[in-house]
Design an enzyme around this catalytic site. Sequence first.
Site: not given
Lengths: 257, 639, 227
Positions: B44, B46, B332, B437
Site C-alpha cells: 500500500g 507505506a 466522528r 485519527r
Amino acid sequence: MKIILNIWRQKNASSPGRMVRYELDNVNEHMSFLEMLDVLNEELTRKGEDPVAFEHDCREGICGCCGFMINGIPHGPERGTTVCQLHMRHFQDGDELWLEPFRAKAFPIIKDLMVDRSAFDRIISAGGYISINTGSAPEANSIPVKKQCADRAMDAAACIGCGACVAACPNASASLFVSAKIAHLGLLPQGEPERDRRALRMVLKMTEEGFGYCTNTGECEAICPKGVKIENIAMMHRDFTRAVALFREEAKVGGTG
Amino acid sequence: MAFRLESRIPSGPLEQKWENAKRDMKLVSPANRRKYSILVVGSGLAGASAAATLGELGYNVKCFCYQDSPRRAHSIAAQGGINAAKNYQNDGDSVYRLFYDTIKGGDFRAREANVYRLAEVSVNIIDQCVAQGVPFAREYGGTLANRSFGGAQVSRTFYARGQTGQQLLLGAYQALQRQVDAGRVKMFARHEMLDLVVVDGRARGIVTRNLVTGAIDCHVADAVILATGGYGNVFYLSTNAKGCNATAIWRAYKRGAGFGNPCFTQIHPTCIPQSGDYQSKLTLMSESLRNDGRIWVPKKKGDTRHPNDIPEEERDYYLERMYPAYGNLCPRDIASRAAKVMCDQGYGVGPGGRGVYLDFREAIQRLGRNTIEERYGNLFEMYERITGEDPYTVPMRIYPAVHYTMGGLWVDYHLMSTIPGLFVLGEANFSDHGANRLGASALMQGLADGYFIIPYTMGHFLAQVKPGGLDESHPEFRAARQAVEERTKKLLSIRGKKTVDDFHRELGRIMWEYCGMARNASGLKHALQRIPELREEFWQNVNVPGSGDEMNQSLEKAGRVADFLELGELMCLDALEREESCGGHFREEHQTEDGEAKRDDERFCHVAVWEFAGEGKPPVRNVEPLNFEFVHLAQRSYK
Amino acid sequence: MGTIALNGGLEKTAFFYQSVVGKKVVMAVTGCVLCLFVLGHMLGNLQIYQGPEKLNRYAEFLQGLGAGLWAVRLVLLACVGLHILSAYQLWRLKLSARPTPYLKKSYVATSYAARTMIWSGPIVLAFIIYHLLHFTTGQAHPDFRRGDVYHNVIAGFSNPAASLFYIAANILLAIHLYHGAWSMFQSVGINHPRYTPWLKRLAKAYAWVIGIGNVSIPLAVLTGVVK
C-alpha cells in the site's frame, strides 16, 4: 428471487474447464453480485463442494480486482460499474446468467473466474512511470499545470487496471489500459521528458505480452467501469509514431568520472 | 519478562528533533547497500513507497502482497485527500498547527515528537507526489488546489477528485514498478506472509505462502518491514477490503513484537447501513455530507412509515437537540455513538432498525437541487447504485462502521518494533494518530513513513549489522516453516460443520456489540469469555474445503480468521484495562455528566504495549508513558 | 533492459511495423489512399450519366497519362498489398491473442461494420480482381471492346448475375468504409471530443455516398435508365 447461474469451473491453469449450472433460490435484490456468489459459495462449502474462486477485494469499485463476464459482457449489463457494485435488482426473477472468466492469451486462467493479469504490471514496469527518485522533487508549485491538462490526466488516471477492456475487445487488445497511462503521464509537464521513451517501451511491451491490436470498435470505452476514453488510444498512436520517427540512440559515453 | 520500551526520541526542541536525529544517524555507503536485503510486506502507500525508495537507494528489496498486483492495496480506496502544511492558501497554516491539530485530534494519546515529524515531512510528500505525476486538483493558474476537510480551520487538504488514495497509490506503485524494472525490487504478488522468523533476537526473515500454488517459502533478509495495514476486519463488517487482515502483525506479535493500544479503533459515522445477513462489507460515504444533511430518527419507536410520510413534528433531529452548538457537524466519534444509542433504544430505521436518516430535503429547498448536485453528485450516485434509492427524494439511511485502527504494533521513533530489525509502517503501526485519527491524515502518515522516514532509520539500523550470514536452512527458519505447514494441515483436517464466514460473522457481532463504539466493563468481560469459546469451537468445527497445494480462498480466509479470533480477545482486554474514555475509545463508566468522553490523564496518559507471554498465558501489559513537553493537555467539548 | 535498441531508417521502420500500433498506422495510411481513390473512381464513373462520349473521353484522358497512370497504379497496388498484408497479420494476431473464444459474447458498442471488416475485406478483394478482369483487361467480359468503356459497362451490367455481384460487393465496400473511413483517423492519432463526432458523421456520409454512387450504375443499367 431465483437466479440460474452457469459458471465456468476450471481447477487450475492446466486442466480443462467447463460450464456448471447452479440454481439459487433466495437471492435478495439488495445483494451485490459478489454477495450472491458468497451465498452460493457458503452453500457449496456446506455441501462439501469446492467454492467458486473469483477475484475481489475492496468491493467498492476502486481496487480493480474483480471482474468476469456476465452474459458476454465484462462486469455485467450495467454501464459504469464494476461487478462488485452491480446489484441484483438489475436482474429479473428466473434470469439465467453465464459467468465466464476474462479470456485472452495474456490473461491465463488461474482458477474458475480468476485470471492472471500480471502482464499489466510488466507493462507499467516497462515505462509507465516518471523517473524521479524520492527526495529529488522540486517544490510542488514550481511546476504549474494547466487545469485542463490536470483534469484530462485525471480522467485517464482513473483507470483501475481491471482488464475489462482486454476482455471486451474483439481482438483482446490492451490499448485502452496502456494508452490511459501514456496519456495520464504524457499530458503533464512532469511526464514530458520521458514521453517518447515511455510510448516506445510500453507499446513494445504490450506487443511482447501477446495482446491483440486495436480496431477502433470502441467496445472497451463502452464497458470501461471508469469511463476511460479511446481518445487516449489516439494519443498513444500519435506518441508512438512520433517517438519512432524522432528516435535517437542514447549516448553511450558515461557521465560519471 | 517485560519490554524495554525505549522510544529513542531525539533530544532538542521539537522542531529540531528530526534534524538532530538525521544528523546523528549512521550511513551505509552506496557500494555496500546492495549487500543488504530487506523484505517489505504489503504494497500500500507505506509499503510501496518504502520498497521503491529503498530500491532507489540501492538495497536489495523483496516486496510481498496478497493481491494479484501491488496496485490493488486498500490505500487505493481512500477518497478524501492528504493533509500537508504547505500553507498555499495563506490562511495561517504551519507545521506547528498541523502537528497540534493532529495531536489534539488524537486526544493526546500520541507521541509529540512523532507527530511533529509527520507534520514536518508532509510538505515533502506533496512535492514528491506532484513530481511523480499524481494529478492533484489545480486552480486555473496552474497551482495546486486545496480544500478544508474534517472540520479543520485551514484549507490544507490536497486531493485528486474523490480518488486521492488511488492516485497516490498509483504514484507509489509506479515508482515501485520502476525499481522492479531496474532489478532493485523483486515483487511477490499473491504471496501471503504467514510467519516472522527471529534469529538471535533479530528479525531475519519471513515465511510465505504462494496463493496460487500453495508453496510455502522462506525468505531471508537483514531487516523486515511490515506495512500490512489495519485490522478493522476483526469486526467482519468494516469499510476495509475483504482481504485486509492482521496475520502479519499478529504473527510478529507472537514472535515478540509489542502491540500498542489494540483497542483504539475508529468508527466512521456516515456509512451505508447493512441491508441483510449476506452483507459482506460496508461502504463509506464522505463525511462532508453532514455539512448540508440533517440527521434524524422518528420520534415513535419502531415507526415503519415511509420517511416522507413522517411529518416534521414527529422527527427527532437528535444531534441538533443534544449538541446545539455543533449539531450535525460534531466529531466522528460523537456522531457515531449517538446513532448507536438511538438505534439501541429502538428508534432506528431500515432493515433491522440499524440506521438513521440523513436528510437533504431542507438543503435542497434552501439551496436548490443544482447546488446539492454540484457538491455531492458523485456521492448521491454511489448511494443510489448501492441502495437503489434516490437520495434527492428519499432521505439517505446511514449507520456507523469500523473504518480505521489507530492501534498496531508498537514502534519507536525509528519505526522499529520491540524486535530489532522489524520495522512497522503505516496503519500497521500504532504511532501517530493517538486515540483518534483526523480526516486526510492516514495517507499522509503512510507516505511519510515510506518515503521519508524509513530510508533514514533503516540505513542507521543496517549500518550497525553485518549483512547476510544466514540461509533458510537455519533451524529457526526450518521450525517456522514447519509450524506454518502444520497449521495449514490442521485447518484443512477439521472438516467441521460451519464455514469460516460463520465464525467470522459471529466474532464480528461480539466485537461490534461489546468492543465497538461504546464499551463497558461487564460487556467486555462477557466478550472475553465468549471469544475464547468461539475460538475453541473454530478449531473443532470449521469446514475448510480443498487442499493446501492449490489456489484455496477458503484456506486463506480461515488462517486470517484464526488470527482475528486471538486479536479480538486482546482488543477487549486492552479496552477493559483502559479505564478512561479517549478518542475512539469510549468507556461508558467514564463520561462527563453530559455524556462526553472523560479522559484520565493521571492514570492513562500512556501507550499500552501488550506482550505475548506464550500460548494460553495472559499477555503482559507494558506501559510507555507519554510526556507532553510542548503542548498543554486540553479537554474536548462540542456542546 | 535500460535502453531500446533502434538504429537506422530501415530498422526503425521494421520496429514500427512490428508493433501493433505500427501495423494499424500502415493500415490507416494505405486505407486513406484507397479511400481517396475510391472516391475519385466513383466520380469518374458517374460520368456515365452524361452519355458515352463524356465517359469515353474521360477514359482516353486517363490512358493518355501513360507513365503517370502506371505510377498511380503502382502506388495503388502497393497500398492494396500493404493494406492486405497488415490486415492478414493483424488477423493472425487477433487469433493468437484470444486462443479460447468466449462461449457467450455480447457487444455493447461494436458496430456490425467493425465486426465484419475481416470478411468484407476479402470479399471486396475478390470483387476488385473480378472488376479488373471485367472492365480493365476484359478477360471476364462477354463482349469487351478496348476503348469503348461505355459499351463495356452497358454490356457487362446487362448480365443480371454480374450486376447483382457488383451491387452486393459495393454494399460490402460501403460497410467496410463505414467503419474504416473513421477508424483511420483514430489510428493515426486524430481524436478530439469536438471534431471526432463530426469526423464520424463525415465518414458515414462518405460511405453512404460511395455505396449509393457505385450501386446506382449497375442498377441504372439493369432498369434501363442508362442504355
